[in-house]
Design a protein around this motif. Structure first.
Motif, PDB file in Angstrom:
ATOM      1  N   MET A   1      45.512  36.538  40.912  1.00 31.06           N
ATOM      2  CA  MET A   1      44.542  37.460  40.369  1.00 31.06           C
ATOM      3  C   MET A   1      43.362  36.682  39.791  1.00 31.06           C
ATOM      4  N   ILE A   2      42.202  37.297  39.874  1.00 27.66           N
ATOM      5  CA  ILE A   2      40.969  36.712  39.356  1.00 27.66           C
ATOM      6  C   ILE A   2      40.569  37.489  38.101  1.00 27.66           C
ATOM      7  N   ASP A   3      40.335  36.782  37.008  1.00 25.39           N
ATOM      8  CA  ASP A   3      39.809  37.418  35.799  1.00 25.39           C
ATOM      9  C   ASP A   3      38.339  37.729  36.008  1.00 25.39           C
ATOM     10  N   LEU A   4      37.927  38.905  35.537  1.00 26.36           N
ATOM     11  CA  LEU A   4      36.552  39.350  35.715  1.00 26.36           C
ATOM     12  C   LEU A   4      35.873  39.562  34.371  1.00 26.36           C
ATOM     13  N   ASP A   5      34.589  39.208  34.310  1.00 24.78           N
ATOM     14  CA  ASP A   5      33.759  39.459  33.139  1.00 24.78           C
ATOM     15  C   ASP A   5      32.754  40.544  33.500  1.00 24.78           C
ATOM     16  N   VAL A   6      32.553  41.481  32.601  1.00 26.93           N
ATOM     17  CA  VAL A   6      31.550  42.519  32.823  1.00 26.93           C
ATOM     18  C   VAL A   6      30.190  41.922  32.495  1.00 26.93           C
ATOM     19  N   ILE A   7      29.326  41.835  33.493  1.00 23.94           N
ATOM     20  CA  ILE A   7      27.986  41.272  33.330  1.00 23.94           C
ATOM     21  C   ILE A   7      27.026  42.334  32.809  1.00 23.94           C
ATOM     22  N   GLY A   8      27.143  43.532  33.336  1.00 15.78           N
ATOM     23  CA  GLY A   8      26.275  44.613  32.884  1.00 15.78           C
ATOM     24  C   GLY A   8      26.112  45.667  33.948  1.00 15.78           C
ATOM     25  N   ILE A   9      25.191  46.565  33.675  1.00 17.12           N
ATOM     26  CA  ILE A   9      24.885  47.654  34.599  1.00 17.12           C
ATOM     27  C   ILE A   9      23.429  47.490  35.009  1.00 17.12           C
ATOM     28  N   ARG A  10      23.158  47.630  36.285  1.00 14.06           N
ATOM     29  CA  ARG A  10      21.803  47.441  36.795  1.00 14.06           C
ATOM     30  C   ARG A  10      21.360  48.661  37.607  1.00 14.06           C
TER      31      ARG A  10
ATOM     32  N   TRP B   1      40.584  44.595  26.544  1.00 17.45           N
ATOM     33  CA  TRP B   1      41.630  44.236  27.492  1.00 17.45           C
ATOM     34  C   TRP B   1      41.014  43.472  28.661  1.00 17.45           C
ATOM     35  N   SER B   2      41.854  42.732  29.350  1.00 12.30           N
ATOM     36  CA  SER B   2      41.375  41.956  30.499  1.00 12.30           C
ATOM     37  C   SER B   2      41.166  42.855  31.717  1.00 12.30           C
ATOM     38  N   ILE B   3      40.252  42.403  32.561  1.00 11.64           N
ATOM     39  CA  ILE B   3      39.938  43.084  33.822  1.00 11.64           C
ATOM     40  C   ILE B   3      40.119  42.051  34.914  1.00 11.64           C
ATOM     41  N   GLU B   4      40.782  42.435  35.994  1.00 14.64           N
ATOM     42  CA  GLU B   4      41.061  41.479  37.062  1.00 14.64           C
ATOM     43  C   GLU B   4      41.069  42.167  38.417  1.00 14.64           C
ATOM     44  N   CYS B   5      41.063  41.328  39.449  1.00 12.34           N
ATOM     45  CA  CYS B   5      41.176  41.831  40.813  1.00 12.34           C
ATOM     46  C   CYS B   5      41.903  40.779  41.656  1.00 12.34           C
ATOM     47  N   PRO B   6      42.491  41.202  42.758  1.00 10.89           N
ATOM     48  CA  PRO B   6      43.135  40.231  43.645  1.00 10.89           C
ATOM     49  C   PRO B   6      42.088  39.350  44.335  1.00 10.89           C
ATOM     50  N   GLU B   7      42.460  38.133  44.609  1.00 10.93           N
ATOM     51  CA  GLU B   7      41.589  37.188  45.325  1.00 10.93           C
ATOM     52  C   GLU B   7      41.125  37.804  46.652  1.00 10.93           C
ATOM     53  N   GLN B   8      42.027  38.494  47.328  1.00  9.07           N
ATOM     54  CA  GLN B   8      41.710  39.098  48.629  1.00  9.07           C
ATOM     55  C   GLN B   8      40.561  40.105  48.514  1.00  9.07           C
ATOM     56  N   LEU B   9      40.527  40.892  47.431  1.00  7.33           N
ATOM     57  CA  LEU B   9      39.445  41.855  47.248  1.00  7.33           C
ATOM     58  C   LEU B   9      38.119  41.133  47.039  1.00  7.33           C
ATOM     59  N   MET B  10      38.125  40.097  46.211  1.00  6.31           N
ATOM     60  CA  MET B  10      36.897  39.337  45.977  1.00  6.31           C
ATOM     61  C   MET B  10      36.419  38.677  47.269  1.00  6.31           C
ATOM     62  N   ASP B  11      37.357  38.173  48.072  1.00  8.44           N
ATOM     63  CA  ASP B  11      36.992  37.589  49.364  1.00  8.44           C
ATOM     64  C   ASP B  11      36.372  38.632  50.288  1.00  8.44           C
ATOM     65  N   GLN B  12      36.878  39.861  50.202  1.00  5.27           N
ATOM     66  CA  GLN B  12      36.440  40.943  51.082  1.00  5.27           C
ATOM     67  C   GLN B  12      35.064  41.488  50.697  1.00  5.27           C
ATOM     68  N   VAL B  13      34.834  41.751  49.404  1.00  5.55           N
ATOM     69  CA  VAL B  13      33.610  42.448  48.993  1.00  5.55           C
ATOM     70  C   VAL B  13      32.768  41.706  47.960  1.00  5.55           C
ATOM     71  N   GLY B  14      33.219  40.563  47.508  1.00  2.00           N
ATOM     72  CA  GLY B  14      32.465  39.799  46.515  1.00  2.00           C
ATOM     73  C   GLY B  14      31.154  39.287  47.091  1.00  2.00           C
ATOM     74  N   VAL B  15      30.174  39.174  46.217  1.00  2.00           N
ATOM     75  CA  VAL B  15      28.850  38.700  46.605  1.00  2.00           C
ATOM     76  C   VAL B  15      28.628  37.358  45.924  1.00  2.00           C
ATOM     77  N   GLU B  16      28.367  36.342  46.720  1.00  2.00           N
ATOM     78  CA  GLU B  16      28.126  34.988  46.190  1.00  2.00           C
ATOM     79  C   GLU B  16      26.719  34.911  45.610  1.00  2.00           C
ATOM     80  N   VAL B  17      26.615  34.439  44.374  1.00  2.29           N
ATOM     81  CA  VAL B  17      25.310  34.243  43.751  1.00  2.29           C
ATOM     82  C   VAL B  17      25.281  32.864  43.115  1.00  2.29           C
TER      83      VAL B  17
END
Length: 158
Positions: free
Chosen positions: A1-10, A114-130
Motif C-alpha cells: 500500500m502507498i500512503d497518500l497526502d492530501v495536496i489540495g483541491i484545484r 487518519w491515514s489515506i492509502e491506495c494499492p501500488e497497482q492503482l497508482m501505477d494504473q491512474v497516477g500522474v507523474e509530476v
C-alpha cells in the motif's frame, strides 16, 4: 500500500469540476479524483482550517460515528480501485470495513487525522507523474498570491 497526502483541491476554471489531488508520500505521483463542489467544500473546510460551524455538518457526524466505532483508535481510508472512471474506497474503523465514496472517506479521515492509502497497482494504473520541484514551486507561488496585496506593487519612485 502507498500512503497518500492530501495536496489540495484545484479548479482549472470556476465552472470546472473540482479535482482532489493526493500525492504519494515521499513520491512524485499524484492521484487526481474528480469530486462534487459540496464534497470539495467539506474537504476545504478542514484543509483551510476554516471556522467550524456551531452544529456538526454531515462529515463531522460521520467522523464522530467512525471515531466511536473504532473506539478512538486510528482507522484507515483505502482508495481501492477505479472502475469505468469511478473511484471506490473503503473505511476501516476498528473491526469494521465500510464501502464509501473516496470524497466522503477523505473528508472524514482529515477530520480524524487518519491515514489515506491506495494499492501500488492503482497508482501505477491512474497516477500522474509530476516533477516534485515543479509542484513545490507552484505551491510557493500560490502561497505568495494568497498573501500579496495591491500595495505591494506600488511604485516608490513615481
Amino acid at each position: 500500500m502507498i500512503d497518500l497526502d492530501v495536496i489540495g483541491i484545484r479548479l482549472a476554471a470556476p465552472e470546472d469540476v473540482p479535482v482532489l489531488l493526493l500525492r504519494e508520500s515521499g513520491g512524485t505521483r499524484l492521484l487526481p479524483i474528480w469530486i462534487s463542489s459540496v464534497d470539495a467544500a467539506a474537504i476545504a473546510i478542514v484543509l483551510d482550517d476554516s471556522e467550524q460551524f456551531h452544529r456538526p455538518m454531515t462529515h463531522d457526524l460521520l467522523a464522530n460515528v467512525l471515531d466511536e466505532v473504532s473506539n478512538g483508535k486510528p482507522g484507515t481510508v483505502n482508495i481501492t480501485e477505479m472502475r469505468d472512471g469511478v473511484y471506490f474506497a473503503t473505511i476501516s474503523a476498528g473491526s469494521f470495513v465500510f464501502d464509501a465514496r473516496p470524497s466522503d472517506a477523505i473528508a472524514a479521515a482529515l477530520r480524524l487525522e487518519w491515514s489515506i492509502e491506495c494499492p501500488e497497482q492503482l497508482m501505477d494504473q491512474v497516477g500522474v507523474e509530476v516533477d516534485r520541484s515543479e509542484t513545490d514551486e507552484v505551491e510557493k507561488f500560490r502561497e505568495f498570491l494568497d498573501t500579496v496585496t495591491p500595495d505591494d506593487f506600488e511604485n516608490e519612485n513615481p
